[in-house]
Design a protein around this motif. Structure first.
Motif, PDB file in Angstrom:
ATOM      1  N   PRO A 124     -33.496  -6.947  39.228  1.00 39.69           N
ATOM      2  CA  PRO A 124     -33.569  -5.576  38.727  1.00 39.69           C
ATOM      3  C   PRO A 124     -33.841  -4.582  39.842  1.00 39.69           C
ATOM      4  CG  PRO A 124     -35.207  -6.975  37.659  1.00 39.69           C
ATOM      5  CD  PRO A 124     -34.514  -7.806  38.692  1.00 39.69           C
ATOM      6  N   ALA A 125     -33.196  -3.433  39.760  1.00 42.09           N
ATOM      7  CA  ALA A 125     -33.394  -2.385  40.775  1.00 42.09           C
ATOM      8  C   ALA A 125     -34.831  -1.895  40.750  1.00 42.09           C
ATOM      9  CB  ALA A 125     -32.436  -1.228  40.511  1.00 42.09           C
ATOM     10  N   GLY A 126     -35.424  -1.735  41.934  1.00 42.71           N
ATOM     11  CA  GLY A 126     -36.753  -1.160  42.027  1.00 42.71           C
ATOM     12  C   GLY A 126     -37.881  -2.117  41.722  1.00 42.71           C
ATOM     13  N   ALA A 127     -37.564  -3.361  41.441  1.00 43.52           N
ATOM     14  CA  ALA A 127     -38.618  -4.322  41.100  1.00 43.52           C
ATOM     15  C   ALA A 127     -38.833  -5.292  42.254  1.00 43.52           C
ATOM     16  CB  ALA A 127     -38.232  -5.098  39.842  1.00 43.52           C
ATOM     17  N   THR A 128     -40.033  -5.863  42.308  1.00 41.83           N
ATOM     18  CA  THR A 128     -40.263  -6.940  43.264  1.00 41.83           C
ATOM     19  C   THR A 128     -39.449  -8.143  42.821  1.00 41.83           C
ATOM     20  OG1 THR A 128     -42.191  -7.613  41.963  1.00 41.83           O
ATOM     21  CG2 THR A 128     -42.582  -6.135  43.835  1.00 41.83           C
ATOM     22  N   ALA A 129     -39.180  -9.035  43.761  1.00 36.36           N
ATOM     23  CA  ALA A 129     -38.333 -10.188  43.457  1.00 36.36           C
ATOM     24  C   ALA A 129     -38.911 -10.999  42.298  1.00 36.36           C
ATOM     25  CB  ALA A 129     -38.196 -11.058  44.698  1.00 36.36           C
ATOM     26  N   LEU A 130     -38.044 -11.367  41.385  1.00 36.33           N
ATOM     27  CA  LEU A 130     -38.452 -12.174  40.246  1.00 36.33           C
ATOM     28  C   LEU A 130     -38.082 -13.639  40.502  1.00 36.33           C
ATOM     29  CD1 LEU A 130     -37.212  -9.868  37.343  1.00 36.33           C
ATOM     30  CD2 LEU A 130     -39.518 -10.033  38.282  1.00 36.33           C
ATOM     31  N   ARG A 131     -38.840 -14.526  39.923  1.00 37.34           N
ATOM     32  CA  ARG A 131     -38.542 -15.953  40.022  1.00 37.34           C
ATOM     33  C   ARG A 131     -37.613 -16.321  38.871  1.00 37.34           C
ATOM     34  NH1 ARG A 131     -41.318 -20.113  37.720  1.00 37.34           N
ATOM     35  NH2 ARG A 131     -43.092 -18.740  37.263  1.00 37.34           N
ATOM     36  N   MET A 132     -36.375 -16.658  39.216  1.00 39.06           N
ATOM     37  CA  MET A 132     -35.368 -16.894  38.198  1.00 39.06           C
ATOM     38  C   MET A 132     -35.353 -18.367  37.785  1.00 39.06           C
ATOM     39  SD  MET A 132     -34.445 -13.824  38.145  1.00 39.06           S
ATOM     40  CE  MET A 132     -33.215 -14.028  36.860  1.00 39.06           C
ATOM     41  N   GLU A 133     -35.155 -18.581  36.504  1.00 44.18           N
ATOM     42  CA  GLU A 133     -35.043 -19.937  35.964  1.00 44.18           C
ATOM     43  C   GLU A 133     -33.858 -19.955  35.010  1.00 44.18           C
ATOM     44  OE1 GLU A 133     -37.541 -21.624  32.541  1.00 44.18           O
ATOM     45  OE2 GLU A 133     -38.532 -22.441  34.336  1.00 44.18           O
ATOM     46  N   SER A 154      -1.921 -25.902  31.499  1.00 45.80           N
ATOM     47  CA  SER A 154      -2.500 -25.572  30.204  1.00 45.80           C
ATOM     48  C   SER A 154      -3.739 -24.717  30.436  1.00 45.80           C
ATOM     49  CB  SER A 154      -2.860 -26.851  29.450  1.00 45.80           C
ATOM     50  OG  SER A 154      -3.489 -26.552  28.216  1.00 45.80           O
ATOM     51  N   ARG A 155      -3.708 -23.483  29.952  1.00 47.60           N
ATOM     52  CA  ARG A 155      -4.843 -22.583  30.130  1.00 47.60           C
ATOM     53  C   ARG A 155      -5.872 -22.858  29.027  1.00 47.60           C
ATOM     54  NH1 ARG A 155      -3.391 -18.279  33.566  1.00 47.60           N
ATOM     55  NH2 ARG A 155      -1.800 -19.121  34.959  1.00 47.60           N
ATOM     56  N   TRP A 156      -7.092 -23.064  29.427  1.00 50.53           N
ATOM     57  CA  TRP A 156      -8.140 -23.278  28.437  1.00 50.53           C
ATOM     58  C   TRP A 156      -9.327 -22.352  28.707  1.00 50.53           C
ATOM     59  CZ3 TRP A 156     -12.109 -24.786  31.479  1.00 50.53           C
ATOM     60  CH2 TRP A 156     -11.835 -25.581  32.608  1.00 50.53           C
ATOM     61  N   ASN A 157     -10.162 -22.216  27.704  1.00 50.79           N
ATOM     62  CA  ASN A 157     -11.286 -21.283  27.769  1.00 50.79           C
ATOM     63  C   ASN A 157     -12.429 -21.858  26.930  1.00 50.79           C
ATOM     64  OD1 ASN A 157     -13.015 -19.076  27.818  1.00 50.79           O
ATOM     65  ND2 ASN A 157     -11.395 -17.585  27.534  1.00 50.79           N
ATOM     66  N   VAL A 158     -13.565 -22.098  27.581  1.00 46.65           N
ATOM     67  CA  VAL A 158     -14.723 -22.630  26.865  1.00 46.65           C
ATOM     68  C   VAL A 158     -15.946 -21.780  27.225  1.00 46.65           C
ATOM     69  CG1 VAL A 158     -13.826 -24.981  26.784  1.00 46.65           C
ATOM     70  CG2 VAL A 158     -15.243 -24.269  28.727  1.00 46.65           C
ATOM     71  N   SER A 159     -17.021 -21.960  26.489  1.00 51.37           N
ATOM     72  CA  SER A 159     -18.261 -21.245  26.821  1.00 51.37           C
ATOM     73  C   SER A 159     -19.449 -22.176  26.674  1.00 51.37           C
ATOM     74  CB  SER A 159     -18.435 -20.008  25.928  1.00 51.37           C
ATOM     75  OG  SER A 159     -18.641 -20.388  24.578  1.00 51.37           O
ATOM     76  N   LEU A 160     -20.502 -21.838  27.422  1.00 55.33           N
ATOM     77  CA  LEU A 160     -21.719 -22.633  27.428  1.00 55.33           C
ATOM     78  C   LEU A 160     -22.911 -21.750  27.079  1.00 55.33           C
ATOM     79  CD1 LEU A 160     -21.315 -24.662  30.739  1.00 55.33           C
ATOM     80  CD2 LEU A 160     -21.514 -25.644  28.466  1.00 55.33           C
ATOM     81  N   PRO A 161     -23.851 -22.248  26.260  1.00 49.34           N
ATOM     82  CA  PRO A 161     -25.095 -21.491  26.033  1.00 49.34           C
ATOM     83  C   PRO A 161     -25.962 -21.535  27.286  1.00 49.34           C
ATOM     84  CG  PRO A 161     -25.219 -23.638  24.979  1.00 49.34           C
ATOM     85  CD  PRO A 161     -23.815 -23.517  25.512  1.00 49.34           C
ATOM     86  N   VAL A 162     -26.592 -20.415  27.585  1.00 45.39           N
ATOM     87  CA  VAL A 162     -27.425 -20.305  28.779  1.00 45.39           C
ATOM     88  C   VAL A 162     -28.699 -19.549  28.412  1.00 45.39           C
ATOM     89  CG1 VAL A 162     -27.597 -19.384  31.129  1.00 45.39           C
ATOM     90  CG2 VAL A 162     -25.416 -20.249  30.295  1.00 45.39           C
ATOM     91  N   THR A 163     -29.815 -19.950  28.997  1.00 46.00           N
ATOM     92  CA  THR A 163     -31.053 -19.178  28.906  1.00 46.00           C
ATOM     93  C   THR A 163     -31.489 -18.820  30.323  1.00 46.00           C
ATOM     94  OG1 THR A 163     -31.755 -20.308  26.887  1.00 46.00           O
ATOM     95  CG2 THR A 163     -33.445 -19.134  28.138  1.00 46.00           C
ATOM     96  N   VAL A 164     -31.594 -17.515  30.593  1.00 44.43           N
ATOM     97  CA  VAL A 164     -32.018 -17.036  31.906  1.00 44.43           C
ATOM     98  C   VAL A 164     -33.405 -16.411  31.761  1.00 44.43           C
ATOM     99  CG1 VAL A 164     -31.533 -15.491  33.832  1.00 44.43           C
ATOM    100  CG2 VAL A 164     -29.643 -16.627  32.643  1.00 44.43           C
ATOM    101  N   ASN A 165     -34.388 -17.008  32.391  1.00 41.60           N
ATOM    102  CA  ASN A 165     -35.740 -16.458  32.411  1.00 41.60           C
ATOM    103  C   ASN A 165     -36.007 -15.816  33.774  1.00 41.60           C
ATOM    104  OD1 ASN A 165     -36.364 -17.420  29.795  1.00 41.60           O
ATOM    105  ND2 ASN A 165     -36.806 -19.445  30.632  1.00 41.60           N
ATOM    106  N   ALA A 166     -36.827 -14.774  33.767  1.00 46.62           N
ATOM    107  CA  ALA A 166     -37.126 -14.046  35.002  1.00 46.62           C
ATOM    108  C   ALA A 166     -38.631 -13.795  35.050  1.00 46.62           C
ATOM    109  CB  ALA A 166     -36.358 -12.728  35.031  1.00 46.62           C
ATOM    110  N   TYR A 167     -39.330 -14.504  35.921  1.00 50.24           N
ATOM    111  CA  TYR A 167     -40.782 -14.439  35.951  1.00 50.24           C
ATOM    112  C   TYR A 167     -41.271 -13.531  37.084  1.00 50.24           C
ATOM    113  CZ  TYR A 167     -40.566 -18.409  32.781  1.00 50.24           C
ATOM    114  OH  TYR A 167     -40.296 -19.213  31.703  1.00 50.24           O
TER     115      TYR A 167
END
Length: 247
Positions: free
Chosen positions: A57-66, A109-122
């Motif tokens: 995030p702009a203007g924030a100290t570095a976050l620990r991403m998970e 063969s063109r294919w398209n899939v999606s994956l669930p993701v959880t992004v945490n930012a500490y």
């Protein structure tokens, strides 16, 4: 992970999503012979690592991403593909619970899939340490600094003290809540009808005069004032007695 916080003077910030749709991965040789679910997930994992690292995030100290990546069906077999492109689906963002798409852009063969993701930012934020009643002015004694998950809610985190000290709780705040946008509002400092000092400021000069407020005054917001000569002007409320007009 997010652009996320364009308003964030608060962070917030709060929050617009970063555009990472243009980020793509190079061709993955492992997918040239056919793409299994684990191989596709590995492509997504590599892309997410780079995307979240680049999107603090702009203007924030570095976050620990998970980043926690969900699974495709292990039985899924996809056609060979020379280049798999990860992307964010329309309306999605790399923040909290979301999804990342993967599409074949170079294959028979063109294919398209999606994956669930959880992004945490500490990272550190202000946390309510005792109950605060709705309508009460927030003080430094009401909060404590602690590490929290900024992505736990969509509303931007309020980090700047100037944006919450002395402001009014919009609702009852409970112990353990992270201070976020929408929880506080500026305090009203005078009523309509109050006598105020009007400061008019221009290039290289400043003058002041008395006036009568025609609307309630909230610090940082615009109020209407009737001057002694009857003229009505609008200016920004500075404090309990002062309205500033820029000329």
């Amino acid at each position: 992970m997010f652009s996320l916080l364009s308003q964030l003077r608060a962070v917030w910030l709060p929050v617009a999503a970063v555009s990472v749709l243009g980020l793509t991965m190079a061709a993955n040789p492992a997918l040239a012979q056919g793409a299994s679910a684990p191989e596709v997930q590995a492509v997504a994992q590599d892309w997410l690592r780079d995307a979240t690292a680049a999107a603090q995030p702009a203007g924030a100290t570095a976050l620990r991403m998970e980043v926690k990546l969900g699974n495709l069906d292990s039985r899924l077999k996809l056609a060979p593909c020379g280049n798999v492109e990860p992307y964010l689906p329309p309306g999605a963002r790399l923040w909290g619970r979301t999804r990342v798409g993967l599409r074949c852009v170079d294959g028979m063969s063109r294919w398209n899939v999606s994956l669930p993701v959880t992004v945490n930012a500490y990272g550190n934020a202000w946390v309510i340490k005792g109950q605060v009643a709705a309508g009460s002015a927030l003080t430094e004694d009401d909060v404590v600094e602690a590490e929290v998950n900024w992505a736990e809610e969509n509303s931007p985190v309020v980090r700047d003290k100037a944006l919450w000290v002395g402001q009014i709780a919009t609702r009852a705040l409970m112990t353990g809540q992270t201070l976020r946008q929408g929880m506080v509002r500026p305090a009203q400092v005078f009523q309509a009808g109050a006598q105020v000092r009007v400061v008019a400021q221009g290039a290289g000069f400043q003058v002041s005069a008395e006036g009568q407020a025609l609307s309630a005054g909230v610090v940082g917001q615009v109020a209407r004032v009737r001057m002694e000569n009857g003229r009505v002007s609008s200016g920004t409320v500075l404090d309990t007695k002062t309205v500033k007009i820029d000329l």
